[in-house]
Write a protein that holds these residues in place. Structure first.
Motif, short mmCIF file in Angstrom:
data_model
loop_
_atom_site.label_atom_id
_atom_site.label_comp_id
_atom_site.label_asym_id
_atom_site.label_seq_id
_atom_site.Cartn_x
_atom_site.Cartn_y
_atom_site.Cartn_z
N GLU A 36 5.16 2.61 -5.95
CA GLU A 36 6.06 2.11 -4.90
C GLU A 36 6.26 3.16 -3.83
OE1 GLU A 36 9.56 0.42 -6.58
OE2 GLU A 36 10.52 0.29 -4.61
N TYR A 38 4.22 5.57 -3.04
CA TYR A 38 2.98 5.68 -2.27
C TYR A 38 2.90 4.57 -1.23
CZ TYR A 38 0.48 9.27 -4.95
OH TYR A 38 0.07 10.44 -5.52
N VAL A 39 3.20 3.32 -1.66
CA VAL A 39 3.08 2.19 -0.74
C VAL A 39 4.04 2.34 0.44
CG1 VAL A 39 3.44 -0.31 -0.54
CG2 VAL A 39 2.20 0.60 -2.47
N GLN A 40 5.21 2.96 0.18
CA GLN A 40 6.15 3.16 1.29
C GLN A 40 5.78 4.37 2.14
OE1 GLN A 40 9.75 3.31 -0.97
NE2 GLN A 40 10.37 1.27 -0.30
N PRO A 43 2.21 4.39 4.86
CA PRO A 43 2.34 3.89 6.23
C PRO A 43 3.39 4.64 7.05
CG PRO A 43 2.45 2.11 4.64
CD PRO A 43 2.57 3.37 3.88
N PRO A 49 -2.55 2.45 7.71
CA PRO A 49 -2.28 1.13 7.13
C PRO A 49 -2.88 0.95 5.75
CG PRO A 49 -3.07 0.92 9.37
CD PRO A 49 -3.27 2.34 8.98
N ASN A 50 -4.05 1.57 5.48
CA ASN A 50 -4.69 1.41 4.18
C ASN A 50 -4.11 2.45 3.22
OD1 ASN A 50 -6.33 1.19 1.99
ND2 ASN A 50 -8.24 1.17 3.13
N VAL A 51 -3.31 1.98 2.26
CA VAL A 51 -2.61 2.89 1.35
C VAL A 51 -3.60 3.68 0.50
CG1 VAL A 51 -0.95 2.99 -0.52
CG2 VAL A 51 -0.62 1.38 1.32
N ILE A 52 -4.69 3.01 0.07
CA ILE A 52 -5.63 3.67 -0.83
C ILE A 52 -6.32 4.85 -0.13
CG2 ILE A 52 -7.73 3.32 -2.16
CD1 ILE A 52 -6.76 0.42 -2.54
N ILE A 55 -3.96 7.71 -0.02
CA ILE A 55 -3.89 8.45 -1.29
C ILE A 55 -5.13 9.32 -1.45
CG2 ILE A 55 -3.86 8.21 -3.79
CD1 ILE A 55 -2.31 5.64 -3.46
N LEU A 56 -6.31 8.72 -1.18
CA LEU A 56 -7.57 9.44 -1.43
C LEU A 56 -7.72 10.64 -0.51
CD1 LEU A 56 -10.32 6.75 -1.95
CD2 LEU A 56 -9.61 8.48 -3.55
N SER A 130 -8.76 -0.58 7.35
CA SER A 130 -9.05 -1.68 6.43
C SER A 130 -9.85 -1.13 5.26
CB SER A 130 -9.83 -2.78 7.16
OG SER A 130 -11.09 -2.30 7.52
N ALA A 131 -10.30 -2.01 4.39
CA ALA A 131 -11.05 -1.56 3.22
C ALA A 131 -12.28 -0.78 3.66
CB ALA A 131 -11.46 -2.76 2.37
N PHE A 198 0.59 3.17 15.21
CA PHE A 198 0.25 2.63 13.89
C PHE A 198 -0.74 1.48 14.02
CE2 PHE A 198 1.02 -0.16 10.28
CZ PHE A 198 0.89 0.74 9.24
N PRO B 57 -3.21 -3.47 -0.89
CA PRO B 57 -2.20 -2.61 -0.25
C PRO B 57 -2.65 -2.09 1.11
CG PRO B 57 -3.28 -1.42 -2.00
CD PRO B 57 -3.85 -2.80 -2.02
N ILE B 58 -2.93 -3.01 2.03
CA ILE B 58 -3.31 -2.64 3.39
C ILE B 58 -2.32 -3.32 4.34
CG2 ILE B 58 -5.11 -2.77 5.15
CD1 ILE B 58 -7.14 -2.90 2.88
N ILE B 59 -1.61 -2.53 5.14
CA ILE B 59 -0.59 -3.09 6.01
C ILE B 59 -1.27 -3.72 7.23
CG2 ILE B 59 1.56 -2.58 7.23
CD1 ILE B 59 1.71 -1.74 4.35
N MET B 65 5.25 -3.91 6.80
CA MET B 65 5.60 -2.68 6.11
C MET B 65 6.82 -2.85 5.19
SD MET B 65 5.93 1.04 7.87
CE MET B 65 4.78 0.85 9.19
N PRO B 75 -1.76 0.72 -5.84
CA PRO B 75 -2.92 1.35 -5.19
C PRO B 75 -3.55 2.47 -6.03
CG PRO B 75 -0.92 2.18 -4.22
CD PRO B 75 -0.51 1.13 -5.21
#
Lengths: 240, 119
Positions: A36, A38-40, A43, A49-52, A55-56, A130-131, A198, B57-59, B65, B75
């Motif tokens: 949670e 991380y997701v907050q 961004p 926008p891409n949370v992953i 993190i990476l 994006s991905a 953003f 998990p992509i905003i 958000m 994620p």
């Protein structure tokens, strides 16, 4: 025979364990606390926008650096294992010239390889939006190289260029990380560049820069690994 | 529901790969079994990160958000699997390289021919 019996017993036991796992599994209804945050945070604090990708390439970027080191060792290992005085006697039974690829295959490869390269660049550049990202794009570049190598068996990759590019990308990756220590909050912090708007193409600070470096490095490394599997010493594949 | 299906598929893939590794004597088939096993592990890891009715998990326009923490999937497993896929590929490359060398030394791919390192 006894070996087969043991194998069957082991598989049945594993199957039993897995069945218990699968039946007792229930879906989560909310995120765990770490996920949670991380997701907050990604961004809000990193502007990605891409949370992953956030993190990476920022929170766990040190892991990514280690992983790139593993890839480098594999590249070196494949070349080391396959290149030692192996080819003189291998050349004896591959005397006949392989048939060149057909017209359709050649035209297809000529049409597709630039498109694959552009797609790889797109994946790498949009990793923070994006991905996608450096690893994925680098793998796509390597698939383009593999296509060329399959269609033109005598095509010579410039291994020296690939190795130097890869080393430069690796050094720049670490330097970007050190810049994070000096300018921003720590090693591989992405706030060395302005975060920008953003969701815009040029945003999320250092993440696109790291993405590009990672993509170049992974693409070069995988290409060197692919080249290592071809017959002939490194750099002179035509001699065999 | 959907993640249970994915989880079961992944666990089945692990079992199939394990079966392939134990039953076959050809080194290439053992490597294929290993790849199946690692793919299954990746699928399982992604499946346990699923959150009910969650999305990627992509905003963007679909996921803004403020509602992201309640609607996004975990994620962390996804980030781990990106790493694991690359490492799995690296391990496979090393195994194939050694396979080529082993074939050079004995001219066979059967694991039964390589008894020197057997205890």
């Amino acid at each position: 025979m006894t070996r087969r019996v043991f194998a069957v017993v082991a598989i049945v036991l594993f199957g039993f364990v897995f069945a218990t796992l699968a039946t007792s599994y229930t879906e989560q209804h909310s995120l765990r606390r770490l996920a949670e945050s991380y997701v907050q945070l990604v961004p809000q604090k990193l502007g990605a926008p891409n949370v992953i990708t956030g993190i990476l390439l920022t929170y766990r970027a040190f892991d990514t650096l280690g992983e790139v080191a593993v890839l480098f060792m594999v590249g070196a290992g494949v070349v080391l294992v396959l290149n030692v005085d192996r080819w003189p006697h291998a050349a004896a039974h591959s005397s006949e010239e392989p048939r060149p690829s057909s017209e359709i295959v050649q035209s297809g490869a000529q049409f597709l390889s630039p498109l694959i390269a552009i797609f790889a660049a797109y994946i790498i550049m949009n990793g923070h939006l994006s991905a996608g990202g450096g690893f994925q794009g680098g793998a796509v570049i390597a698939s383009c190289v593999l296509l060329v190598l399959l269609v033109y068996p005598h095509y010579q990759l410039n291994i020296e260029f690939l190795t130097i590019t890869e080393s430069v990308a690796g050094v720049l990756f670490v330097l970007t990380g050190i810049a994070g220590v000096i300018v921003a909050g720590g090693f591989l912090d992405n706030r060395i560049l302005p975060l920008g708007q953003f969701g815009a193409f040029f945003s999320a600070g250092g993440i696109p820069v790291l993405s590009i470096l990672l993509g170049i490095k992974v693409g070069c490394e995988l290409s060197v690994i692919l080249d290592g599997f071809r017959p002939g010493p490194v750099g002179q594949k035509d001699k065999v | 529901m959907i993640s249970s299906i994915v989880l079961t598929t992944g666990l089945l893939l692990i079992l199939i790969g394990f079966w392939g590794m134990l039953m076959h004597r050809n080194i290439l088939r053992i490597i294929i079994g290993f790849s199946l096993m690692s793919t299954g592990t990746h699928i399982v890891t992604v499946a346990i990160g699923y959150v009910k009715n969650g999305t990627a998990p992509i905003i963007d326009r679909v996921l803004n958000m403020s509602e992201a923490p309640s609607r996004a999937v975990d994620p962390i497993p996804s980030a781990l699997v990106v790493t694991a896929i690359v490492i799995g590929m690296a391990v496979t490359a090393i195994m194939l390289a050694y396979t080529i060398r082993l074939y050079d030394s004995k001219k066979t791919l059967s694991i039964d021919a390589f008894t020197e390192s057997k205890w």
